[in-house]
Design a protein around this motif. Sequence first.
Motif, PDB file in Angstrom:
ATOM      1  N   ALA A 177       0.841  -1.207   0.000  1.00  0.00           N
ATOM      2  CA  ALA A 177       0.000   0.000   0.000  1.00  0.00           C
ATOM      3  C   ALA A 177       0.871   1.251   0.000  1.00  0.00           C
ATOM      4  O   ALA A 177       0.604   2.196  -0.748  1.00  0.00           O
ATOM      5  CB  ALA A 177      -0.945  -0.015   1.202  1.00  0.00           C
ATOM      6  N   ASP A 178       1.916   1.258   0.813  1.00  0.00           N
ATOM      7  CA  ASP A 178       2.813   2.417   0.867  1.00  0.00           C
ATOM      8  C   ASP A 178       3.503   2.644  -0.476  1.00  0.00           C
ATOM      9  O   ASP A 178       3.606   3.778  -0.950  1.00  0.00           O
ATOM     10  CB  ASP A 178       3.864   2.243   1.967  1.00  0.00           C
TER      11      ASP A 178
ATOM     12  N   LEU B 141      -4.749  -7.452 -10.227  1.00  0.00           N
ATOM     13  CA  LEU B 141      -4.275  -8.124  -9.011  1.00  0.00           C
ATOM     14  C   LEU B 141      -3.132  -9.074  -9.346  1.00  0.00           C
ATOM     15  O   LEU B 141      -2.120  -9.115  -8.647  1.00  0.00           O
ATOM     16  CB  LEU B 141      -5.407  -8.903  -8.344  1.00  0.00           C
ATOM     17  N   ARG B 142      -3.302  -9.863 -10.397  1.00  0.00           N
ATOM     18  CA  ARG B 142      -2.272 -10.837 -10.788  1.00  0.00           C
ATOM     19  C   ARG B 142      -0.965 -10.136 -11.135  1.00  0.00           C
ATOM     20  O   ARG B 142       0.116 -10.559 -10.716  1.00  0.00           O
ATOM     21  CB  ARG B 142      -2.788 -11.663 -11.967  1.00  0.00           C
TER      22      ARG B 142
ATOM     23  N   THR C 102      -2.903 -10.939  -0.754  1.00  0.00           N
ATOM     24  CA  THR C 102      -2.118  -9.890  -0.098  1.00  0.00           C
ATOM     25  C   THR C 102      -2.256  -8.573  -0.850  1.00  0.00           C
ATOM     26  O   THR C 102      -2.445  -7.512  -0.246  1.00  0.00           O
ATOM     27  CB  THR C 102      -0.640 -10.296   0.009  1.00  0.00           C
ATOM     28  N   VAL C 103      -2.200  -8.628  -2.183  1.00  0.00           N
ATOM     29  CA  VAL C 103      -2.370  -7.418  -2.990  1.00  0.00           C
ATOM     30  C   VAL C 103      -3.776  -6.853  -2.788  1.00  0.00           C
ATOM     31  O   VAL C 103      -3.953  -5.643  -2.629  1.00  0.00           O
ATOM     32  CB  VAL C 103      -2.104  -7.697  -4.482  1.00  0.00           C
ATOM     33  N   GLY C 104      -4.774  -7.735  -2.771  1.00  0.00           N
ATOM     34  CA  GLY C 104      -6.143  -7.285  -2.539  1.00  0.00           C
ATOM     35  C   GLY C 104      -6.295  -6.579  -1.208  1.00  0.00           C
ATOM     36  O   GLY C 104      -6.988  -5.561  -1.101  1.00  0.00           O
ATOM     37  N   ASN C 105      -5.632  -7.095  -0.179  1.00  0.00           N
ATOM     38  CA  ASN C 105      -5.668  -6.452   1.135  1.00  0.00           C
ATOM     39  C   ASN C 105      -4.999  -5.080   1.101  1.00  0.00           C
ATOM     40  O   ASN C 105      -5.468  -4.133   1.737  1.00  0.00           O
ATOM     41  CB  ASN C 105      -5.003  -7.344   2.185  1.00  0.00           C
ATOM     42  N   ALA C 106      -3.909  -4.964   0.357  1.00  0.00           N
ATOM     43  CA  ALA C 106      -3.220  -3.674   0.225  1.00  0.00           C
ATOM     44  C   ALA C 106      -4.105  -2.676  -0.519  1.00  0.00           C
ATOM     45  O   ALA C 106      -4.192  -1.500  -0.133  1.00  0.00           O
ATOM     46  CB  ALA C 106      -1.893  -3.857  -0.513  1.00  0.00           C
TER      47      ALA C 106
ATOM     48  N   TYR D 247      -9.289  -1.468 -10.255  1.00  0.00           N
ATOM     49  CA  TYR D 247      -9.038  -0.401  -9.284  1.00  0.00           C
ATOM     50  C   TYR D 247      -8.566   0.833 -10.037  1.00  0.00           C
ATOM     51  O   TYR D 247      -7.737   0.743 -10.939  1.00  0.00           O
ATOM     52  CB  TYR D 247      -7.977  -0.837  -8.274  1.00  0.00           C
ATOM     53  N   PHE D 248      -9.079   1.986  -9.622  1.00  0.00           N
ATOM     54  CA  PHE D 248      -8.805   3.231 -10.311  1.00  0.00           C
ATOM     55  C   PHE D 248      -8.378   4.302  -9.322  1.00  0.00           C
ATOM     56  O   PHE D 248      -8.853   4.340  -8.185  1.00  0.00           O
ATOM     57  CB  PHE D 248     -10.061   3.711 -11.053  1.00  0.00           C
TER      58      PHE D 248
END
Length: 123
Positions: free
Chosen positions: A16-17, A37-38, A50-54, A72-73
């Motif tokens: 996320a950071d 995501l992939r 993990t990416v989805g959570n971020a 995601y945008f």
Amino acid sequence: MTVEAHDPRSKKVQIADALRDEIASTPLPAGHRLASLRDLADRFKVTTVTVGNALKVLADEGVIISVPTRGYFVQDRPSEDGAGQDASAPVSRDEINAIHSEIQQLAARVAELEKRTQPLSGT
């Protein structure tokens, strides 16, 4: 880029950071679609979960918005000078949920219309 095992931050926070910094430093324009995501999972060498959570962290902060089945945008950012505050104010979670609901209703209507026109397309 990979997440660092010795970093005290969780993997989702590291991702996320990194994405937040990328969005802020580029700057990616509002409406820019992020990688899938992939693709992000491959880039950061983690699972798609993990990416989805971020991405959820960033969505909760109002940095990005999730559009079901689209991706995601990047979200509009507030202006620096305060002008146009209403137009550029971050969208609340309730507003996002209302928009998602409307999108789902419209998708259902489109699907119904497509079902009705399928027999016509064979003639």
